[in-house]
Design an enzyme around this catalytic site. Sequence first.
Site, mmCIF file in Angstrom:
data_model
loop_
_atom_site.group_PDB
_atom_site.id
_atom_site.type_symbol
_atom_site.label_atom_id
_atom_site.label_comp_id
_atom_site.label_asym_id
_atom_site.label_seq_id
_atom_site.Cartn_x
_atom_site.Cartn_y
_atom_site.Cartn_z
ATOM 1 N N ARG A 1 -9.535 -0.702 6.913
ATOM 2 C CA ARG A 1 -9.654 0.678 6.482
ATOM 3 C C ARG A 1 -8.781 1.507 7.403
ATOM 4 O O ARG A 1 -9.140 2.587 7.818
ATOM 5 C CB ARG A 1 -11.118 1.098 6.459
ATOM 6 N N CYS A 2 -7.637 0.865 7.706
ATOM 7 C CA CYS A 2 -6.506 1.495 8.383
ATOM 8 C C CYS A 2 -6.897 2.282 9.603
ATOM 9 O O CYS A 2 -6.866 1.777 10.701
ATOM 10 C CB CYS A 2 -5.766 2.379 7.394
ATOM 11 N N GLN B 1 0.829 -1.215 0.000
ATOM 12 C CA GLN B 1 0.000 0.000 0.000
ATOM 13 C C GLN B 1 0.859 1.259 0.000
ATOM 14 O O GLN B 1 0.344 2.357 -0.176
ATOM 15 C CB GLN B 1 -0.935 -0.003 1.214
ATOM 16 N N GLU C 1 -12.680 5.516 4.379
ATOM 17 C CA GLU C 1 -12.694 4.988 5.734
ATOM 18 C C GLU C 1 -14.000 5.280 6.474
ATOM 19 O O GLU C 1 -14.391 4.554 7.390
ATOM 20 C CB GLU C 1 -11.546 5.676 6.464
HETATM 21 O O1 CDP Z 1 -6.972 6.756 0.237
HETATM 22 P P1 CDP Z 1 -8.150 6.055 -0.349
HETATM 23 O O2 CDP Z 1 -8.170 6.045 -1.853
HETATM 24 O O3 CDP Z 1 -8.388 4.713 0.242
HETATM 25 O O4 CDP Z 1 -9.473 6.864 0.131
HETATM 26 P P2 CDP Z 1 -10.173 8.193 -0.368
HETATM 27 O O5 CDP Z 1 -9.187 9.287 -0.552
HETATM 28 O O6 CDP Z 1 -11.276 8.437 0.599
HETATM 29 O O7 CDP Z 1 -10.769 7.852 -1.794
HETATM 30 C C1 CDP Z 1 -11.528 6.689 -2.094
HETATM 31 C C2 CDP Z 1 -12.150 6.867 -3.478
HETATM 32 O O8 CDP Z 1 -13.252 7.783 -3.388
HETATM 33 C C3 CDP Z 1 -11.188 7.475 -4.496
HETATM 34 O O9 CDP Z 1 -11.419 6.959 -5.784
HETATM 35 C C4 CDP Z 1 -11.546 8.926 -4.428
HETATM 36 O O10 CDP Z 1 -11.140 9.680 -5.526
HETATM 37 C C5 CDP Z 1 -13.063 8.896 -4.243
HETATM 38 N N1 CDP Z 1 -13.514 10.134 -3.578
HETATM 39 C C6 CDP Z 1 -14.373 11.003 -4.225
HETATM 40 O O11 CDP Z 1 -14.828 10.703 -5.329
HETATM 41 N N2 CDP Z 1 -14.709 12.202 -3.616
HETATM 42 C C7 CDP Z 1 -14.252 12.507 -2.388
HETATM 43 N N3 CDP Z 1 -14.576 13.662 -1.804
HETATM 44 C C8 CDP Z 1 -13.428 11.609 -1.707
HETATM 45 C C9 CDP Z 1 -13.055 10.432 -2.335
#
Ligand code: CDP
Length: 808
Positions: free
Chosen positions: A386-387, A239, A762
């Site tokens: 989810r860390c 990761q 998360e």
């Molecule tokens: O770090 P990780 O990718 O696990 O988590 P995240 O930053 O929460 O994003 C998860 C997915 O949701 C990614 O494809 C993001 O681009 C999308 N996302 C989104 O569409 N809009 C947001 N405000 C936050 C995340």
Amino acid sequence: MNKELTREERTDALGGMGCKRKRVEDARFTQGKGNYVDDIKLPGMLHGDFVRSPYAHAKVVSINTDAAMALDGVVAVLTAADLAPLGLHWMPTLAGDKQMVLADGKVLFQGQEVAYVVAKDRYIAADAVELVEVEYEELPVLTDPFAAMESDVVLREDLMGEGGALPDGAHGPRKHHNHIFTWEVGEKEATQQVLDEADVVAEEMVYYHRTHPCPLETCGCVASMDKVNGKLTLHGTFQAPHAIRTVVSLISGIEEHNIRVISPDIGGGFGNKVGAYPGYVCSVVASIVTGVPVKWVEDRMENLMTTAFARDYHMHGKISATKEGKITGLWCHTTADHGGFDACADPTKFPAGFMNICTGSYDIPTAYLAVDGVYTNKAPGGVSYRCSFRVTEAAYFIERMVEILAIELNMDAAELRRINFIKKDQFPYQSALGWEYDSGDYHTAWDKALKAVDYDGLRAEQAQRVEDFKAGKTRKLMGIGLTHFTEIVGAGPVKNCDILGLGMFDSCEIRIHPTGSAIARLGTISQGQGHATTFAQILATEIGLPADSITIEEGDTDTAPYGLGTYGSRSTPVAGAATAMAGRKIRAKAQMIAAYLLEVHDDDVEFDVDRFVVKGAPEKFKTMKEIAFAAYNQAIPGIEPGLEAVSYYDPPNMTYPFGAYVCVMDIDVDTGVTDIRRFYALDDCGTRINPMIIEGQVHGGLTEALAVALGQEIAYDDMGNVKTGTLMDFFLPTAWEVPNYETDHTVTPSPHHPIGAKGVGESPHVGGVPCFSNAVNDAFRAFGLRHTHMPHDHWRIWKTANELGLHG
Ligand code: CDP
């Protein structure tokens, strides 16, 4: 003649932020064209497998590898004695501790790596594992952290000083030989005083059991040492590929430019693939020794029994309030069971992660948190599911404590929350435990959620159900689970967040090609979150080229800029910000090129969706595609050819997503069977990049929350045997158990993030676990229950009902 598109049509054609763009990676995954670690087959590749300890605590008296070595097809059997001359029999953990790579004189948990067999195929390796003779001498086992803190048994002799002295640990003084650290935040005396003087104090021991994220793909790697060029290539389920490269360089002595770490497609991570495992070190050593590639992939039992777990937090809490229900203070002492080695991946200054978000969504003026980390005879890790940097524990703690306080006050739990929420005009909000919440509008979200489920109607129905139950008309109770959580994601500002000294920034590098398509490389790595889809959407909006013309690449340290990886929902808050900032650099240069081409001053052009137009003369413009071409074919005075940019983004703060969840559950008192009738989830993750992907993230996170709350557990017996090491015993929900989720949202942008986005991956897990658990507890509130521990499997629920005298 081409019809000129309207502004709206041009915006739609980009597929940028806010649109429900379909996941571009799915064409590959749904047709079996993913490329996972186990798909990698290199010429001459050997296979590694571990001899693992059957005991949770034992001396290793001797290891005899003769019979294993004699088996046809076995190439090598490594033990700690082989690794010791290289200094590789122990490795540093991400938490500042050290961990045995292979058992060095003793074992500390069941399943610990004792010897590493390398053979021509996986089956021969497995057969040879059976032939390695290990003589053990059993030692007393400690599986309870409270008992461990009282015991004379020393688990980590390696951490003892001369004559039984107790040297400091990585996080300061230690109180006992099985103690790892004490971490304190907030005001101890002031909180005690508030509790002493309060009208009402609710006290409870809230235990969040040990669980495991169980990604469908287990951990693994392929190490390939090219001795001619001195280059090590390491494919793996990482990761954080760059951090792994740095760690491998530090412990192997191979210079970092000679190491290439590649994370190919990853079949789910959830924090389980953040840490560094002995399998990686042994595979690298084996490849160096044999001169050919070596593959190691865990089986399911190995994954469940030995890789990073989640939780195992015993949280003793006290919460005080006025008799009207205004919360005045929060006190928490946590005993954290870290297993045999402290291998959590929390930022260095936060040995218990961000547990100090445990004041939650509430304006609590005074608070104190202390966490004691303790060694036991269990697997190490603690950075999983989810860390969450222990945010899940914090949310569970406060959301249970608020429910218990509501019982103490004889108040409605929704109303108690409402009168204690941080108000919209209090943001940015300084919490008593040290965080600055960036933005929020909790009351709006809460009201929307309660209205959507007809909260008052549900309570009336529940009261009727209680009456009917008492009258013998039904055997089913009804629980209404409420949760309002506040998350903290996007680690993090380099000034206070690092892992092993590596500051937690992230990065994006963009190259625009002459024909107006692009590639962007990031320091993060998707494990199913759809980064290839969403990061292209950010760029489409920022630079005015269609998302379909932008390739997103992650996970290869030879090509991607340095970044700290994907976990704890940090990708959007940090790498997403880097992407927007790099895009803005591209746009700034494009503005100068456009101005030159349009023969006006730079300030006389402005960006408009997919082009720069002359201010006041919209018919005069250059599209981004035209500008890209000009960047490569025109000699523009004072401007370098090409159109590329890179951004390393150090966020000024973390982001604070939040959500309001409601679960309606029926419980059969005689069987303990739960039926989730309704689950409503409102999430606020600021600006929404892709609503469809967000919905997918919420569904997944809620399902993992359901698993943890209603049955999933890594359970040990008193001998330290893992009782739930297979999917026969470890609850993995299927479509059968999963309800129909109703998703909803509000949008409160982050004021410091370039596009206002907060993380979301998360959140549903963080909010989902207390919501499911609160529903179970709430069903029994009318019958005198204050708190019952997770996991709420049928047996435990039946037992609760029985203890409350509901079985007649
Ligand atoms: O770090 P990780 O990718 O696990 O988590 P995240 O930053 O929460 O994003 C998860 C997915 O949701 C990614 O494809 C993001 O681009 C999308 N996302 C989104 O569409 N809009 C947001 N405000 C936050 C995340």
